[in-house]
Design an enzyme around this catalytic site. Structure first.
Site, PDB file in Angstrom:
ATOM      1  N   VAL A  75      -3.058   5.684   7.933  1.00  0.00           N
ATOM      2  CA  VAL A  75      -2.895   6.055   6.528  1.00  0.00           C
ATOM      3  C   VAL A  75      -4.011   5.419   5.700  1.00  0.00           C
ATOM      4  CG1 VAL A  75      -1.288   6.147   4.594  1.00  0.00           C
ATOM      5  CG2 VAL A  75      -0.396   6.057   6.939  1.00  0.00           C
ATOM      6  N   GLY A  93       8.914  -2.541   3.696  1.00  0.00           N
ATOM      7  CA  GLY A  93       8.569  -3.943   3.875  1.00  0.00           C
ATOM      8  C   GLY A  93       8.457  -4.293   5.347  1.00  0.00           C
ATOM      9  N   ALA A  94       7.380  -4.935   5.726  1.00  0.00           N
ATOM     10  CA  ALA A  94       7.156  -5.276   7.134  1.00  0.00           C
ATOM     11  C   ALA A  94       5.992  -6.239   7.248  1.00  0.00           C
ATOM     12  CB  ALA A  94       6.855  -4.020   7.955  1.00  0.00           C
ATOM     13  N   LYS A 125      -2.259  -7.859  -6.382  1.00  0.00           N
ATOM     14  CA  LYS A 125      -1.259  -6.961  -5.796  1.00  0.00           C
ATOM     15  C   LYS A 125      -0.315  -6.408  -6.860  1.00  0.00           C
ATOM     16  CE  LYS A 125       2.102  -6.789  -1.980  1.00  0.00           C
ATOM     17  NZ  LYS A 125       2.793  -7.585  -0.933  1.00  0.00           N
ATOM     18  N   PHE A 149       0.821  -1.216   0.000  1.00  0.00           N
ATOM     19  CA  PHE A 149       0.000   0.000   0.000  1.00  0.00           C
ATOM     20  C   PHE A 149       0.858   1.270   0.000  1.00  0.00           C
ATOM     21  CE2 PHE A 149      -2.398   2.809   3.209  1.00  0.00           C
ATOM     22  CZ  PHE A 149      -2.853   3.655   2.204  1.00  0.00           C
ATOM     23  N   LYS A 208      -5.253  -5.673   1.079  1.00  0.00           N
ATOM     24  CA  LYS A 208      -5.046  -5.756   2.526  1.00  0.00           C
ATOM     25  C   LYS A 208      -6.188  -6.415   3.286  1.00  0.00           C
ATOM     26  CE  LYS A 208      -3.039  -2.478   4.719  1.00  0.00           C
ATOM     27  NZ  LYS A 208      -2.758  -1.161   5.339  1.00  0.00           N
ATOM     28  N   SER A 219       2.831  -6.055   8.935  1.00  0.00           N
ATOM     29  CA  SER A 219       2.138  -4.880   9.468  1.00  0.00           C
ATOM     30  C   SER A 219       0.842  -5.196  10.198  1.00  0.00           C
ATOM     31  CB  SER A 219       1.845  -3.886   8.331  1.00  0.00           C
ATOM     32  OG  SER A 219       1.050  -4.489   7.330  1.00  0.00           O
ATOM     33  N   TYR A 225       3.688  -6.259  16.988  1.00  0.00           N
ATOM     34  CA  TYR A 225       4.014  -5.381  15.865  1.00  0.00           C
ATOM     35  C   TYR A 225       4.555  -4.041  16.361  1.00  0.00           C
ATOM     36  CZ  TYR A 225       3.166  -1.863  12.274  1.00  0.00           C
ATOM     37  OH  TYR A 225       3.310  -0.814  11.415  1.00  0.00           O
ATOM     38  N   PHE A 243     -17.725   0.727  14.963  1.00  0.00           N
ATOM     39  CA  PHE A 243     -17.689   0.180  16.316  1.00  0.00           C
ATOM     40  C   PHE A 243     -18.387   1.109  17.299  1.00  0.00           C
ATOM     41  CE2 PHE A 243     -13.549  -2.325  15.443  1.00  0.00           C
ATOM     42  CZ  PHE A 243     -14.286  -3.420  15.018  1.00  0.00           C
ATOM     43  N   ARG A 244     -19.157   0.511  18.164  1.00  0.00           N
ATOM     44  CA  ARG A 244     -19.773   1.240  19.271  1.00  0.00           C
ATOM     45  C   ARG A 244     -18.689   1.619  20.281  1.00  0.00           C
ATOM     46  NH1 ARG A 244     -23.491  -2.200  20.088  1.00  0.00           N
ATOM     47  NH2 ARG A 244     -25.128  -1.019  19.032  1.00  0.00           N
ATOM     48  N   SER A 287       5.889   3.283  13.285  1.00  0.00           N
ATOM     49  CA  SER A 287       4.436   3.228  13.440  1.00  0.00           C
ATOM     50  C   SER A 287       3.987   3.948  14.694  1.00  0.00           C
ATOM     51  CB  SER A 287       3.975   1.772  13.506  1.00  0.00           C
ATOM     52  OG  SER A 287       2.598   1.676  13.819  1.00  0.00           O
TER      53      SER A 287
END
Length: 333
Positions: free
Chosen positions: A181, A80-81, A44, A14, A189, A83, A149, A212-213, A120
Site C-alpha cells: 500500500v 492498530g498493529a 503524526k 498511515f 513511517k 507492522s 509479523y 535494489f539490484r 497482510s
C-alpha cells in the site's frame, strides 16, 4: 437517538488515517480513534488534523472506553498493529497483533458490533504456494510466513476462521490482506515508507534514485514485481464492507496486477516532470535470502463477493499522490 459510532484503532497511522479521512468525509458515522501520537515534532498528529473525529483514546484505555460506549459502537476497524517486518521483539508483535485482536474479536461478538481488521500479504511467506486468499482452515494452516509479523497475522486469520466455523464470530467480520500500500500520510513511517515516498525528494529534484539490484537471474535489476495498491482503493473496500454487512471472511486487498519497482520509479519521475535516473545497489544481506521477487493478489474472491469497483492503476495512483500531496507544502491528507 444513539450515535452511529465507529472506532478505528491505529487511526492516526498511515492506512488508518486514510480510512478516517474517508469515513468522516462521507458523514455516515461518527469516528473515534485509538492510537498513540508520539512526539508532536514528528508530526503524526497531522494525519488526523483535518478530520472531525469525536474522540481520541489511548490504547491502555480502549477496553474501558468500549465498555462505556458499547450501546452505540457499530463497528471496530482494527488497523492498530506492530507492522515492521524487522521488529526484533516477537513478544510485542504477538501481543499486539494476535492477543489484542482476539480481545477485540470477542468484544465485537458479545456486543453485536462488526469487526474489520488488517491482515497482510506477509502471511504468504515466499509465495511458493501462490497468493490465493482461500480462507478455509486447511488453506490458512498451510501458509508459512517468513517473519514474526507475518506469522502473527496468519495466526489471527486462522483463529478468526476457526472461531467463525464454531459460530463464535461478530455479526460481520473481515480480514484484509494488504499488499504494498502507498499513498498520503505515511511520513511518520521512516524506512517503512513506500518507495514512492522514499524516492520523491530525489525524483522531484531530477536526481538519481537507487533501487535494489536483483540477485535472481529471472529478474532484471529493478524488475522485481510487487502488487502496489493505492490507499484510496483500500478505504473504498472498507467503505464497501460497511455497506455490505452480509460479507465476511479473509480477503486479499491488492490491485491484482504485479508491477516492477522500475515501473514505480518511472511513474514517480514522470509525475515530477523529469526523465528517470536510476542506479542499483545490492540488496542488504540481512534480508536477501527472504526477499520476495513477485507478489500479486488474486482478487477473485472479493470480486465474487460483489466488489465491482476498478482499482487505481499504478500511474494514476502515483500521479494523484504526487500532485495532491507529496508536491504540496502541506502534504497531509
Amino acid at each position: 437517538m444513539s450515535r452511529r459510532l465507529i472506532l478505528v484503532t491505529g487511526g492516526a497511522g498511515f492506512i488508518g488515517s486514510n480510512i478516517v479521512a474517508a469515513l468522516t468525509a462521507a458523514g455516515d458515522y461518527e469516528i473515534a480513534v485509538c492510537d498513540r501520537l508520539g512526539a508532536a515534532a514528528e508530526g503524526k498528529w497531522r494525519n488526523l488534523s483535518k478530520h472531525p473525529i469525536v474522540d481520541f483514546i489511548a490504547p491502555e484505555a480502549m477496553m474501558d472506553w468500549l465498555a462505556a460506549h458499547a450501546w452505540e459502537v457499530e463497528a471496530v476497524i482494527h488497523m492498530g498493529a506492530v507492522s515492521s517486518t524487522t521488529e526484533p521483539d516477537a513478544d510485542l508483535i504477538l501481543h499486539t497483533n494476535f492477543t489484542l485482536s482476539k480481545t477485540l474479536w470477542h468484544w465485537c461478538e458479545a456486543n453485536d458490533a462488526r469487526f474489520i481488521y488488517a491482515s497482510s500479504a506477509a502471511t504468504y511467506g515466499d509465495g511458493a504456494l501462490g497468493f490465493s486468499d482461500a480462507d478455509d482452515l486447511q488453506a490458512l494452516a498451510r501458509l508459512r510466513p517468513l517473519n514474526a509479523y507475518g506469522w502473527s497475522k496468519a495466526l489471527f486469520d486462522l483463529y478468526a476462521r476457526r472461531e467463525a466455523s464454531r459460530g463464535h464470530a461478530p455479526v460481520q467480520w473481515a480480514g484484509l490482506k494488504f499488499f504494498n500500500v502507498y499513498g498520503p500520510n505515511e511520513h511518520h513511517k521512516g524506512g517503512m515508507k513506500s518507495v514512492v515516498a522514499q524516492i520523491w525528494p530525489s525524483a522531484r529534484a531530477g536526481e538519481t534514485v537507487t533501487l535494489f539490484r536483483s540477485h535472481n537471474p529471472r529478474y532484471a535489476d529493478g524488475g522485481q514485481l510487487r502488487d502496489f495498491v493505492y490507499v484510496k482503493d483500500v478505504e473504498q473496500v472498507v467503505g464497501w464492507l460497511l455497506a455490505n454487512p452480509q460479507v465476511s471472511g479473509v480477503y486479499n486487498l491488492g490491485s491484482g496486477a504485479a508491477r516492477s519497482f522500475r515501473d514505480l520509479a518511472d511513474a514517480t519521475f514522470r509525475a515530477a516532470g523529469h526523465a528517470p535516473k536510476i542506479a542499483y545497489v545490492d540488496t542488504p544481506e540481512v534480508i536477501r535470502d527472504k526477499y520476495q521477487y513477485f507478489t500479486e493478489a488474486d482478487m477473485s474472491r472479493l470480486r465474487a463477493a460483489g466488489y465491482a469497483a476498478a482499482f487505481t492503476t499504478l500511474e494514476d495512483g502515483v500521479a494523484d499522490y504526487v500532485a495532491g500531496y507529496l508536491s504540496k507544502d502541506d502534504p497531509y491528507r
